[in-house]
Design a protein around this motif. Sequence first.
Motif, PDB file in Angstrom:
ATOM      1  N   LYS A 539       0.811  -1.216   0.000  1.00 18.86           N
ATOM      2  CA  LYS A 539       0.000   0.000   0.000  1.00 18.86           C
ATOM      3  C   LYS A 539       0.848   1.270   0.000  1.00 18.86           C
ATOM      4  CE  LYS A 539      -0.658   0.663   4.984  1.00 18.86           C
ATOM      5  NZ  LYS A 539      -1.659   0.731   6.074  1.00 18.86           N
ATOM      6  N   LYS A 540       2.172   1.116   0.107  1.00 17.00           N
ATOM      7  CA  LYS A 540       3.042   2.281   0.099  1.00 17.00           C
ATOM      8  C   LYS A 540       2.912   3.030  -1.229  1.00 17.00           C
ATOM      9  CE  LYS A 540       4.909   1.299   4.117  1.00 17.00           C
ATOM     10  NZ  LYS A 540       4.622   2.126   5.316  1.00 17.00           N
ATOM     11  N   PRO A 541       3.044   4.346  -1.204  1.00 19.31           N
ATOM     12  CA  PRO A 541       2.866   5.129  -2.432  1.00 19.31           C
ATOM     13  C   PRO A 541       3.949   4.901  -3.474  1.00 19.31           C
ATOM     14  CG  PRO A 541       3.581   6.534  -0.615  1.00 19.31           C
ATOM     15  CD  PRO A 541       3.260   5.200  -0.018  1.00 19.31           C
ATOM     16  N   ASP A 542       5.121   4.390  -3.061  1.00 20.82           N
ATOM     17  CA  ASP A 542       6.168   4.162  -4.057  1.00 20.82           C
ATOM     18  C   ASP A 542       6.035   2.803  -4.752  1.00 20.82           C
ATOM     19  OD1 ASP A 542       6.740   2.736  -1.805  1.00 20.82           O
ATOM     20  OD2 ASP A 542       8.907   3.087  -1.871  1.00 20.82           O
ATOM     21  N   VAL A 543       4.999   2.040  -4.398  1.00 17.67           N
ATOM     22  CA  VAL A 543       4.688   0.803  -5.129  1.00 17.67           C
ATOM     23  C   VAL A 543       3.667   1.170  -6.203  1.00 17.67           C
ATOM     24  CG1 VAL A 543       3.741  -1.517  -4.987  1.00 17.67           C
ATOM     25  CG2 VAL A 543       5.162  -0.632  -3.124  1.00 17.67           C
ATOM     26  N   ASN A 544       4.113   1.167  -7.438  1.00 15.21           N
ATOM     27  CA  ASN A 544       3.316   1.694  -8.543  1.00 15.21           C
ATOM     28  C   ASN A 544       2.498   0.592  -9.219  1.00 15.21           C
ATOM     29  OD1 ASN A 544       4.502   4.316  -8.231  1.00 15.21           O
ATOM     30  ND2 ASN A 544       6.333   3.532  -9.272  1.00 15.21           N
ATOM     31  N   VAL A 545       1.434   1.025  -9.868  1.00  8.19           N
ATOM     32  CA  VAL A 545       0.573   0.113 -10.617  1.00  8.19           C
ATOM     33  C   VAL A 545       0.019   0.863 -11.818  1.00  8.19           C
ATOM     34  CG1 VAL A 545      -1.518   0.687  -9.309  1.00  8.19           C
ATOM     35  CG2 VAL A 545      -1.333  -1.544 -10.430  1.00  8.19           C
ATOM     36  N   THR A 546      -0.150   0.166 -12.924  1.00 12.56           N
ATOM     37  CA  THR A 546      -0.660   0.816 -14.142  1.00 12.56           C
ATOM     38  C   THR A 546      -2.089   1.284 -13.956  1.00 12.56           C
ATOM     39  OG1 THR A 546       0.775  -0.572 -15.505  1.00 12.56           O
ATOM     40  CG2 THR A 546      -1.068   0.506 -16.612  1.00 12.56           C
ATOM     41  N   ASN A 547      -2.928   0.425 -13.395  1.00 16.46           N
ATOM     42  CA  ASN A 547      -4.333   0.756 -13.163  1.00 16.46           C
ATOM     43  C   ASN A 547      -4.554   0.861 -11.659  1.00 16.46           C
ATOM     44  OD1 ASN A 547      -7.093   1.020 -13.060  1.00 16.46           O
ATOM     45  ND2 ASN A 547      -7.532  -0.722 -14.406  1.00 16.46           N
ATOM     46  N   ALA A 548      -4.799   2.059 -11.168  1.00 17.82           N
ATOM     47  CA  ALA A 548      -4.949   2.273  -9.728  1.00 17.82           C
ATOM     48  C   ALA A 548      -6.105   1.474  -9.147  1.00 17.82           C
ATOM     49  CB  ALA A 548      -5.151   3.763  -9.446  1.00 17.82           C
ATOM     50  N   LYS A 549      -7.133   1.193  -9.954  1.00 14.05           N
ATOM     51  CA  LYS A 549      -8.272   0.428  -9.453  1.00 14.05           C
ATOM     52  C   LYS A 549      -7.877  -1.006  -9.114  1.00 14.05           C
ATOM     53  CE  LYS A 549     -11.892   3.100 -11.766  1.00 14.05           C
ATOM     54  NZ  LYS A 549     -13.035   3.070 -12.710  1.00 14.05           N
ATOM     55  N   ASP A 550      -6.888  -1.543  -9.818  1.00 14.29           N
ATOM     56  CA  ASP A 550      -6.422  -2.893  -9.489  1.00 14.29           C
ATOM     57  C   ASP A 550      -5.849  -2.938  -8.073  1.00 14.29           C
ATOM     58  OD1 ASP A 550      -7.177  -3.598 -12.000  1.00 14.29           O
ATOM     59  OD2 ASP A 550      -5.154  -3.804 -12.815  1.00 14.29           O
ATOM     60  N   LYS A 551      -5.107  -1.923  -7.719  1.00 14.88           N
ATOM     61  CA  LYS A 551      -4.509  -1.874  -6.380  1.00 14.88           C
ATOM     62  C   LYS A 551      -5.591  -1.754  -5.317  1.00 14.88           C
ATOM     63  CE  LYS A 551      -0.737   0.450  -3.900  1.00 14.88           C
ATOM     64  NZ  LYS A 551       0.323   1.482  -3.997  1.00 14.88           N
ATOM     65  N   GLU A 552      -6.586  -0.919  -5.573  1.00 15.76           N
ATOM     66  CA  GLU A 552      -7.686  -0.766  -4.628  1.00 15.76           C
ATOM     67  C   GLU A 552      -8.442  -2.075  -4.433  1.00 15.76           C
ATOM     68  OE1 GLU A 552     -10.156   2.318  -6.065  1.00 15.76           O
ATOM     69  OE2 GLU A 552      -8.612   3.886  -5.961  1.00 15.76           O
ATOM     70  N   ALA A 553      -8.610  -2.821  -5.517  1.00  9.75           N
ATOM     71  CA  ALA A 553      -9.381  -4.064  -5.432  1.00  9.75           C
ATOM     72  C   ALA A 553      -8.598  -5.190  -4.777  1.00  9.75           C
ATOM     73  CB  ALA A 553      -9.835  -4.488  -6.831  1.00  9.75           C
ATOM     74  N   MET A 554      -7.281  -5.234  -4.987  1.00  2.67           N
ATOM     75  CA  MET A 554      -6.501  -6.374  -4.533  1.00  2.67           C
ATOM     76  C   MET A 554      -5.938  -6.222  -3.124  1.00  2.67           C
ATOM     77  SD  MET A 554      -6.776  -8.674  -6.729  1.00  2.67           S
ATOM     78  CE  MET A 554      -5.599  -9.784  -5.968  1.00  2.67           C
ATOM     79  N   LEU A 555      -5.743  -5.014  -2.630  1.00  2.96           N
ATOM     80  CA  LEU A 555      -5.172  -4.848  -1.286  1.00  2.96           C
ATOM     81  C   LEU A 555      -6.000  -5.543  -0.202  1.00  2.96           C
ATOM     82  CD1 LEU A 555      -3.730  -1.205  -1.264  1.00  2.96           C
ATOM     83  CD2 LEU A 555      -2.480  -3.360  -0.968  1.00  2.96           C
ATOM     84  N   PRO A 556      -7.332  -5.412  -0.186  1.00  4.88           N
ATOM     85  CA  PRO A 556      -8.107  -6.157   0.821  1.00  4.88           C
ATOM     86  C   PRO A 556      -7.966  -7.669   0.669  1.00  4.88           C
ATOM     87  CG  PRO A 556      -9.422  -4.386  -0.127  1.00  4.88           C
ATOM     88  CD  PRO A 556      -8.194  -4.491  -0.959  1.00  4.88           C
ATOM     89  N   VAL A 557      -7.815  -8.134  -0.558  1.00  4.46           N
ATOM     90  CA  VAL A 557      -7.639  -9.571  -0.784  1.00  4.46           C
ATOM     91  C   VAL A 557      -6.323 -10.043  -0.177  1.00  4.46           C
ATOM     92  CG1 VAL A 557      -7.412 -11.363  -2.550  1.00  4.46           C
ATOM     93  CG2 VAL A 557      -9.054  -9.503  -2.874  1.00  4.46           C
ATOM     94  N   ILE A 558      -5.248  -9.267  -0.387  1.00  3.59           N
ATOM     95  CA  ILE A 558      -3.941  -9.632   0.162  1.00  3.59           C
ATOM     96  C   ILE A 558      -3.982  -9.625   1.691  1.00  3.59           C
ATOM     97  CG2 ILE A 558      -1.520  -8.945   0.306  1.00  3.59           C
ATOM     98  CD1 ILE A 558      -2.381 -10.124  -2.374  1.00  3.59           C
ATOM     99  N   GLN A 559      -4.642  -8.645   2.251  1.00  7.46           N
ATOM    100  CA  GLN A 559      -4.687  -8.525   3.708  1.00  7.46           C
ATOM    101  C   GLN A 559      -5.363  -9.731   4.360  1.00  7.46           C
ATOM    102  OE1 GLN A 559      -6.928  -5.155   5.136  1.00  7.46           O
ATOM    103  NE2 GLN A 559      -5.709  -4.988   7.014  1.00  7.46           N
ATOM    104  N   LYS A 560      -6.354 -10.297   3.694  1.00  9.66           N
ATOM    105  CA  LYS A 560      -7.116 -11.406   4.274  1.00  9.66           C
ATOM    106  C   LYS A 560      -6.732 -12.755   3.678  1.00  9.66           C
ATOM    107  CE  LYS A 560     -11.137  -8.425   5.079  1.00  9.66           C
ATOM    108  NZ  LYS A 560     -12.584  -8.209   4.782  1.00  9.66           N
ATOM    109  N   THR A 561      -5.586 -12.822   3.008  1.00  9.29           N
ATOM    110  CA  THR A 561      -5.200 -14.070   2.350  1.00  9.29           C
ATOM    111  C   THR A 561      -5.022 -15.202   3.351  1.00  9.29           C
ATOM    112  OG1 THR A 561      -4.099 -12.846   0.582  1.00  9.29           O
ATOM    113  CG2 THR A 561      -3.495 -15.148   0.849  1.00  9.29           C
ATOM    114  N   ASN A 562      -4.390 -14.946   4.465  1.00 14.48           N
ATOM    115  CA  ASN A 562      -4.150 -16.003   5.450  1.00 14.48           C
ATOM    116  C   ASN A 562      -5.471 -16.568   5.970  1.00 14.48           C
ATOM    117  OD1 ASN A 562      -1.879 -17.304   7.036  1.00 14.48           O
ATOM    118  ND2 ASN A 562      -3.228 -16.651   8.716  1.00 14.48           N
ATOM    119  N   GLU A 563      -6.399 -15.688   6.331  1.00 15.46           N
ATOM    120  CA  GLU A 563      -7.706 -16.149   6.801  1.00 15.46           C
ATOM    121  C   GLU A 563      -8.452 -16.903   5.699  1.00 15.46           C
ATOM    122  OE1 GLU A 563      -6.469 -13.212   7.083  1.00 15.46           O
ATOM    123  OE2 GLU A 563      -6.382 -12.719   9.229  1.00 15.46           O
TER     124      GLU A 563
END
Length: 599
Positions: A539-563
Amino acid sequence: MGRTARTKVHRVNETGDKPEGGKDDAKEPRRQRFYAKIALKGLQMRRHEALVFLRVLLALPGPVFLAFSIQQYFDGIGWRVFVNAIFCACVMLYALSAMSRIPIDALSIVAFSELSFSGIACSDESAFLNAFGASGANASCPAKPHCGYRTYEDLCQAVQYSTMARGLSIDLELIHFFVAISWVVVSLFLLGTGRLRADNGYSHLFSRHMIVGMLLCLVQLMNMIFSCMRLLLIVPRLQSPRQADYFEREDSMEEELPLFCYSSDCIFYHLWGTVCLHALIAIVFNFDFLAKYASQLGQLLADRNPKPNTDEAQQKELLDQAIKKLRSQGWDDDAPSFYFIPAEWVRACGTKSLPRMQTLHKDGHLTKMKIPLASAFREPAFCGGGIMANILFVSHRWEVPAQPDVDGEQLKAIKAYLEAHPEDIKWVWFDYSSMPQGDDRTVMEKAEFQLMLAAIADLYLTANVLILLDGSSASRFWPLMEAWCSMQTVTTDGLRPAKEDERRYTIKCIHTATDKHDGAGLVDKVSTKTSHEMFDHLKKPDVNVTNAKDKEAMLPVIQKTNEHVIEMFRKQREPRPASVQTLAEKIDSWTWVPYGMRE
């Protein structure tokens, strides 16, 4: 036979003198007439051969149906084909037996039948020959005495019988046509469309369009029965000899059977009317399917040409509706569907870089597979033999927004990996070539993209992963997320860093990246992080992505991956009724359907 002798006529000029010119000028017209005769005979021979071929073709359904159905019969299936083939073969043999007395050439039967309506009798040979020479029958005959028949009487009888023989051939074609079409329709009902099912009480058969179709079939059945009855009457008449006075009547050449017109116009309307009626029956029977496909086509056109004033809220509503539709058509979050490229096709790919997904789909180079996550989690790729063992997921950076592989280095690296693993990898997943791309995507393609995106992390957690690492990958969202997933192992207690014997990833450095600096640095950076630590990093600002919506959609998925992993294993341990099998038990190996087929 019936051809008038031609005399040579010498034309003179207006002064009465003989035409000028020597022998060469006199030979030229004769040479032209000679070549014209040769060309005419060649054309007649080709017409004759074509008609003979058509007659043989019309006679083939019986034997072909018979041979095929015998094989089907002894295999224990296809009894309907067997019965129909026997019927067609018997009808064909019975009809052909009628032509044993007076055979009529297919090239002449139409002209003969038209001549039979001229009201002439065989007793007046001179009048008959004059009428014959002036008709089209004379032109259709071969250049032989009596048009190829032994005697004048045989020729005259052939003309008289031609009307019935022509009706016989039409009846034979209609009966074969009806039987073949009926067999196809019944087979589709029983085996293809699944409409004849007892579980719904056969209710679909009583819908309006089906009842109309059945009534039209009844009309066509009556028409076929009439053809059968007329055939049964015509064959004995053609086989039996006639009294001499029969051929002396002037009206004997008219049709002998009632309720049918033997002229060319009548036969044309009858034959093509029957064909059109069959086509109408097919349309009526499949009216519900056609209406559904027309609705889908209209939706597709609407998706590709959206109204210019459609705002973002309306677009979101359309996307939600499309996602609901995909779920109703079989999308399963526990067994998501993805598009894969055959590894053999990638090895032989001759383009500079892999094409876009829509291009591969259009050319038929994609295969759609359901990946049951229960089986994938239970047997990740390193286990060998599981459903993920033959799949290669490629992790890479998009070099420009519209094209991930500008100079083809990524495709070269993929090919090199496949050559090093010729037996292990059967399918390749490359996001640019496996997910709908571009601004021209339809609403359904966008919906499918969203569903795939939500499930992609589970596949990077279990599949073989080829990491194409360049100098800037360490600061990109997707390469970091995919690399982290590939370096984890799923367990009943959640995620943990993969051991050496559990390794599923391969790092291939391209462009300016090096194994010592970039490869080892990537492993040190992400391999031991937990899901929450990876969330904080990405989620750091220096981690770039071509489509900002992809980052918004995937961050919650990564956070709950273990569960999520723990929950997936918990579902597998839950007891279920004995009558219900788990998805993993149903699927010994992955199942696939070609792109575009409903699941």
